[in-house]
Enzyme design. Sequence first.
Site, PDB file in Angstrom:
ATOM      1  CD  GLU A 111      38.757  33.688  43.614  1.00 15.82           C
ATOM      2  OE1 GLU A 111      37.576  34.000  42.505  1.00 15.82           O
ATOM      3  OE2 GLU A 111      38.977  34.213  44.488  1.00 15.82           O
TER       4      GLU A 111
ATOM      5  CD  GLU B 147      40.107  31.518  40.019  1.00 16.70           C
ATOM      6  OE1 GLU B 147      39.688  31.344  39.272  1.00 16.70           O
ATOM      7  OE2 GLU B 147      40.188  30.970  41.017  1.00 16.70           O
TER       8      GLU B 147
ATOM      9  CB  CYS C 134      37.502  36.265  33.306  1.00 21.26           C
ATOM     10  SG  CYS C 134      36.004  36.125  35.129  1.00 21.26           S
TER      11      CYS C 134
ATOM     12  CG  ASN D 267      36.055  42.138  35.579  1.00 23.78           C
ATOM     13  OD1 ASN D 267      36.999  41.779  37.014  1.00 23.78           O
ATOM     14  ND2 ASN D 267      35.007  40.785  35.615  1.00 23.78           N
TER      15      ASN D 267
END
Length: 492
Positions: A468, A256, A290, A158
């Site tokens: 992250e 993630e 997300c 994405n």
Amino acid sequence: MHSSDDVLTRGAFIDGEWIARSENGGFIESVNPANGRVWAKVPDSGAAEIDAAVQAADRALHHSNWSRLAASERGAMLYRYSQLITERRDEIAAAEVSDAGLTLADARTDVGAAAAWFRYFAGLADKIEGTTVPAKPDWHAYTMREPVGVVGAILPWNAPTLMYSWKVAPALAAGNTIVVKPAELTPISALLLAEIALEAGIPPGVLNVVPGYGNTAGEALVAHPKVAKIAFTGEHRTAQHIAKVAADTLKRLSCECGGKAPHIIMADANLPKAANAAASSAFRRAGQSCALGSRIFVQETVHAEFVDLLAQAAEKIRVGDPLDPDTDVGPQASQAQLSKTLSYVDIAHEEKSDLVFGGRKPDEPALADGFYVLPTLFDNVGNDTRLAQEEVFGPVAAVIPFAGEKDVIEAANNVIYGLTAGLWTRDLGTAHRMGRALKAGSIWTNVYPAVHWSLPYGGVKLSGYGRENGLAVMNEYTSTKTVVVNIEDDDE
Ligand code: NAD
């Protein structure tokens, strides 16, 4: 799906070389989601190519100049990399448009952001410090932070360039070497970025990009005994499987995964501003994010007014050809994603939610072959419905009315995910109370989204673990070594 003669062909990038064919001889075709045509192809790499890349990364880790470079020189190389990414911004963005269906504007934003990520971590390379520890008077005890070793990065489709930078920049800044497996739908930008890494002077073997499918190349990377850590972004079901495979070699793992973010509108909020942010976060990027604010909780007293504002904001969003500068939202990235998104429209109808707008493909004949769907809003959605609970990953949002703060905290947290949450209020007490009470890795108040290279990002619950970005990510890419020297004077 059609094939054409002018299909871009790219090899895998292993040990500084371009490998045109994989051992199995197959190719993965990349389809342009704006027109359904094959525009690029890459080798269908498997365990053999992953092994070659991991061995190269392992050699580079132990025997190349990379391991002997001063941290500041590593930083300088990454800074140069960031400059070259900026110089080739349009080329990378164009690849992202054809591969992922991002609009040109979004793709350029992502490439600019990727360059910024490399800049930030370039600066961090020589600031990864240890500590001295006063454990005992006769001990000189200190810690140092060492690279973990060969990192395997597994990327989603994405936001391919951005996700590449989130992993490659900190991993290399910390002195690791890396093998990147891009998503099968979107392999091209990572291969372009590999070419740029060579130009930036990053030695062969330090960075490898191996395109392939998840269950072959991806799984081989996770299982490889010489890979010390996997940095994964993708669906939580994939992460659950990867965690089992990674257990055999006890390698480190950060995951993630997806989200189903509550976006909470309190009655005292700046409603027009909140409506613009809610529409943008639910529908931009064709809903393939997300951090999508797809569960819009609206306080009952402003419910009708807010849904009107949301409709007005969504009306301004133009769906169309991602290369057209007037387009705000391009197609879904694949036929499969389009079918999934439309299936949730059917589910929401079956669940008796009220369709406010959208719910179908656009009418324009020029868009007929692409994987387009209109921004879609359902109102009066129950928090226990599938639309409110499951990650659609398309531009289909749910409005869920609520009475007060306590109710909305309970409802918002009642979901398997916990990646991000949004809140709109003018009340400081509400902002901080809910900031504590909401179960998510990031809480964004009066702004949505708020992603930044310096801010830790990641999930709780089935949104994953590990962080992250920011200083926090360096914990993922370094291991702490403790050194104790007994300095007791033997002559005393
Ligand atoms: P996915 O899980 O299908 O695939 C992700 C990657 O995993 C791909 O490269 C795929 O090839 C690989 N993979 C698949 N099976 C594998 C296996 N058995 N072993 C090793 N690798 C395997 O996810 P996707 O559809 O590409 O991406 C969308 C998902 O990613 C959504 O859930 C989205 O929310 C999530 N996402 C999360 C973040 C975040 O930062 N939290 C960011 C972007 C996307």
